[in-house]
Design a protein around this motif. Structure first.
Motif, PDB file in Angstrom:
ATOM      1  N   GLU A   1       0.833  -1.206   0.000  1.00 30.60           N
ATOM      2  CA  GLU A   1       0.000   0.000   0.000  1.00 30.60           C
ATOM      3  C   GLU A   1       0.868   1.257   0.000  1.00 30.60           C
ATOM      4  N   LEU A   2       1.928   1.243   0.803  1.00 30.77           N
ATOM      5  CA  LEU A   2       2.841   2.395   0.853  1.00 30.77           C
ATOM      6  C   LEU A   2       3.507   2.623  -0.499  1.00 30.77           C
ATOM      7  N   ASP A   3       3.939   1.528  -1.142  1.00 27.72           N
ATOM      8  CA  ASP A   3       4.554   1.661  -2.470  1.00 27.72           C
ATOM      9  C   ASP A   3       3.563   2.243  -3.477  1.00 27.72           C
ATOM     10  N   MET A   4       2.293   1.822  -3.372  1.00 27.13           N
ATOM     11  CA  MET A   4       1.270   2.347  -4.264  1.00 27.13           C
ATOM     12  C   MET A   4       1.109   3.857  -4.054  1.00 27.13           C
ATOM     13  N   TYR A   5       1.063   4.311  -2.800  1.00 28.01           N
ATOM     14  CA  TYR A   5       0.931   5.741  -2.516  1.00 28.01           C
ATOM     15  C   TYR A   5       2.157   6.523  -2.997  1.00 28.01           C
ATOM     16  N   ARG A   6       3.338   5.929  -2.843  1.00 26.15           N
ATOM     17  CA  ARG A   6       4.559   6.599  -3.350  1.00 26.15           C
ATOM     18  C   ARG A   6       4.492   6.761  -4.864  1.00 26.15           C
ATOM     19  N   GLN A   7       4.023   5.695  -5.545  1.00 27.72           N
ATOM     20  CA  GLN A   7       3.906   5.769  -7.002  1.00 27.72           C
ATOM     21  C   GLN A   7       2.911   6.847  -7.418  1.00 27.72           C
ATOM     22  N   TRP A   8       1.771   6.920  -6.725  1.00 26.23           N
ATOM     23  CA  TRP A   8       0.783   7.948  -7.033  1.00 26.23           C
ATOM     24  C   TRP A   8       1.366   9.342  -6.805  1.00 26.23           C
ATOM     25  N   ALA A   9       2.121   9.510  -5.708  1.00 27.16           N
ATOM     26  CA  ALA A   9       2.711  10.819  -5.416  1.00 27.16           C
ATOM     27  C   ALA A   9       3.719  11.195  -6.501  1.00 27.16           C
ATOM     28  N   LYS A  10       4.490  10.229  -6.940  1.00 27.97           N
ATOM     29  CA  LYS A  10       5.485  10.484  -7.997  1.00 27.97           C
ATOM     30  C   LYS A  10       4.787  10.904  -9.301  1.00 27.97           C
ATOM     31  N   GLU A  11       3.720  10.182  -9.646  1.00 31.08           N
ATOM     32  CA  GLU A  11       2.969  10.532 -10.855  1.00 31.08           C
ATOM     33  C   GLU A  11       2.317  11.901 -10.714  1.00 31.08           C
ATOM     34  N   PHE A  12       1.806  12.190  -9.531  1.00 33.00           N
ATOM     35  CA  PHE A  12       1.158  13.477  -9.290  1.00 33.00           C
ATOM     36  C   PHE A  12       2.157  14.623  -9.441  1.00 33.00           C
ATOM     37  N   ASP A  13       3.393  14.411  -8.949  1.00 32.26           N
ATOM     38  CA  ASP A  13       4.434  15.431  -9.094  1.00 32.26           C
ATOM     39  C   ASP A  13       4.783  15.664 -10.557  1.00 32.26           C
TER      40      ASP A  13
END
Length: 121
Positions: free
Chosen positions: A86-98
């Motif tokens: 779940e944490l990796d998924m949120y990191r990926q979303w944050a990276k894409e959002f940036d």
């Protein structure tokens, strides 16, 4: 003569009462240690069998306790792995959002939060 013997017995009983020695007293048989010939071999065999049975039961309880603890550890490890994913998924979303991209998972999460807010109000 019988009277003298009776008086002697009474005196002995009085002395015993004063010292706390008498019928039903714990101080009867003051010798300590193991008395030879007191216990039969059958008693020892029964005692050994009870000891063996107790040891078997102890080992069985220990085995169950370890199985329970291993199961607990396994469940906790699974929970930790799920949280890492779940944490990796949120990191990926944050990276894409940036980078200016909004993923479908993030959009769904935002919509779900809006629905929850609307229901609570």
């Amino acid at each position: 003569m019988e009277v003298d013997e009776f008086k002697l017995q009474e005196q002995e009983m009085e002395i015993c009462r004063r010292r706390g020695i008498g019928e039903g007293s714990k101080r009867e048989g003051t010798k300590r240690g193991r008395k030879p010939g007191r216990k039969a071999k059958s008693d020892m065999k029964a005692k050994l069998e009870r000891s063996r049975q107790s040891a078997r039961e102890c080992r069985a309880r220990k085995k169950l306790r370890y199985q329970y603890l291993e199961e607990l550890v396994s469940n906790r490890e699974k929970a930790v792995l799920a949280l890492h994913r779940e944490l990796d998924m949120y990191r990926q979303w944050a990276k894409e959002f940036d980078e200016g991209k909004v993923s479908e998972g993030l959009m769904k999460l935002i919509e779900d939060e809006k629905v929850k807010k609307g229901e609570s109000e």
